[in-house]
Write a protein that holds these residues in place. Sequence first.
Motif, PDB file in Angstrom:
ATOM      1  N   ILE A  38       0.873  -1.171   0.000  1.00  0.00           N
ATOM      2  CA  ILE A  38       0.000   0.000   0.000  1.00  0.00           C
ATOM      3  C   ILE A  38       0.913   1.224   0.000  1.00  0.00           C
ATOM      4  O   ILE A  38       1.800   1.320   0.847  1.00  0.00           O
ATOM      5  N   PRO A  39       0.733   2.159  -0.927  1.00  0.00           N
ATOM      6  CA  PRO A  39       1.614   3.332  -0.946  1.00  0.00           C
ATOM      7  C   PRO A  39       1.424   4.187   0.309  1.00  0.00           C
ATOM      8  O   PRO A  39       0.302   4.434   0.737  1.00  0.00           O
ATOM      9  N   ASN A  40       2.551   4.601   0.901  1.00  0.00           N
ATOM     10  CA  ASN A  40       2.466   5.454   2.090  1.00  0.00           C
ATOM     11  C   ASN A  40       2.451   6.923   1.690  1.00  0.00           C
ATOM     12  O   ASN A  40       2.461   7.253   0.504  1.00  0.00           O
ATOM     13  N   GLU A  41       2.421   7.808   2.672  1.00  0.00           N
ATOM     14  CA  GLU A  41       2.288   9.239   2.368  1.00  0.00           C
ATOM     15  C   GLU A  41       3.523   9.814   1.677  1.00  0.00           C
ATOM     16  O   GLU A  41       3.440  10.877   1.085  1.00  0.00           O
ATOM     17  N   GLN A  92       5.979   8.256  -4.169  1.00  0.00           N
ATOM     18  CA  GLN A  92       5.891   8.984  -5.430  1.00  0.00           C
ATOM     19  C   GLN A  92       5.910   7.941  -6.542  1.00  0.00           C
ATOM     20  O   GLN A  92       6.521   6.890  -6.395  1.00  0.00           O
ATOM     21  N   LEU A  93       5.254   8.246  -7.628  1.00  0.00           N
ATOM     22  CA  LEU A  93       5.263   7.320  -8.755  1.00  0.00           C
ATOM     23  C   LEU A  93       6.641   7.356  -9.399  1.00  0.00           C
ATOM     24  O   LEU A  93       7.062   8.376  -9.928  1.00  0.00           O
ATOM     25  N   VAL A 145      10.619  -2.344 -15.445  1.00  0.00           N
ATOM     26  CA  VAL A 145       9.540  -3.169 -14.882  1.00  0.00           C
ATOM     27  C   VAL A 145       8.819  -2.375 -13.796  1.00  0.00           C
ATOM     28  O   VAL A 145       9.405  -1.509 -13.157  1.00  0.00           O
ATOM     29  N   ARG A 146       7.546  -2.722 -13.588  1.00  0.00           N
ATOM     30  CA  ARG A 146       6.754  -2.012 -12.580  1.00  0.00           C
ATOM     31  C   ARG A 146       7.103  -2.418 -11.154  1.00  0.00           C
ATOM     32  O   ARG A 146       6.897  -1.643 -10.225  1.00  0.00           O
ATOM     33  N   ALA A 172      -1.481   8.840 -13.060  1.00  0.00           N
ATOM     34  CA  ALA A 172      -0.648   8.438 -14.195  1.00  0.00           C
ATOM     35  C   ALA A 172      -0.297   6.945 -14.176  1.00  0.00           C
ATOM     36  O   ALA A 172       0.301   6.441 -15.129  1.00  0.00           O
ATOM     37  N   TYR A 173      -0.685   6.219 -13.123  1.00  0.00           N
ATOM     38  CA  TYR A 173      -0.273   4.823 -13.022  1.00  0.00           C
ATOM     39  C   TYR A 173      -0.814   3.944 -14.146  1.00  0.00           C
ATOM     40  O   TYR A 173      -0.060   3.130 -14.698  1.00  0.00           O
ATOM     41  N   PRO A 174      -2.085   4.042 -14.520  1.00  0.00           N
ATOM     42  CA  PRO A 174      -2.569   3.154 -15.597  1.00  0.00           C
ATOM     43  C   PRO A 174      -1.786   3.297 -16.905  1.00  0.00           C
ATOM     44  O   PRO A 174      -1.485   2.292 -17.562  1.00  0.00           O
TER      45      PRO A 174
END
Length: 167
Positions: free
Chosen positions: A81-84, A87-88, A97-98, A149-151
């Motif tokens: 789970i991304p924390n505060e 950043q992407l 790779v992702r 922007a992730y998708p």
Amino acid sequence: MTSSGDDDGGGTFSAGEVRTARLLVAAQFVLLGLIALLPRGWGWPVPAWLRVLGLLGVLAGLVVMLLAGTALGRGLTAVPIPNEHAQLRTGGLYRMVRHPIYTGLLLASGSYVVATGSGWRALAFGGLLVLLTAKARWEEVRLARRFAAYPEYAARTPRFVPRWPRR
């Protein structure tokens, strides 16, 4: 939705999501423990050159994990789970790779399994591969929710295995 505090980095995720994230991590550690501790029996012969190659694969996987984790900085978290601070990231290893940390983990653990010649460890590795695929998909839903922007990034970047360079 609830804010779940420091364990998920302070993002807005439900208690169920936090519980699922923790279970995914726990399952991952169980499978890694099995890979490390299961007996070598029921396997295949491993020539010396393959053991050396396996050791190099383990080291390469650890380096990939270290570089990818360092690139995340304070955004690195134990749960998917991304924390505060997240950043992407789309440069460096994340351009190829992702999930380069998972890629490194799979390279290291898979190399270890091949080098030890254990069928039992190979079964545990298969479980780890399935789990990490499910975990990455689950995590990507949360990343898409957090980063608009992730998708687009996900559409052009493979999950674990880099594409062969095009000419």
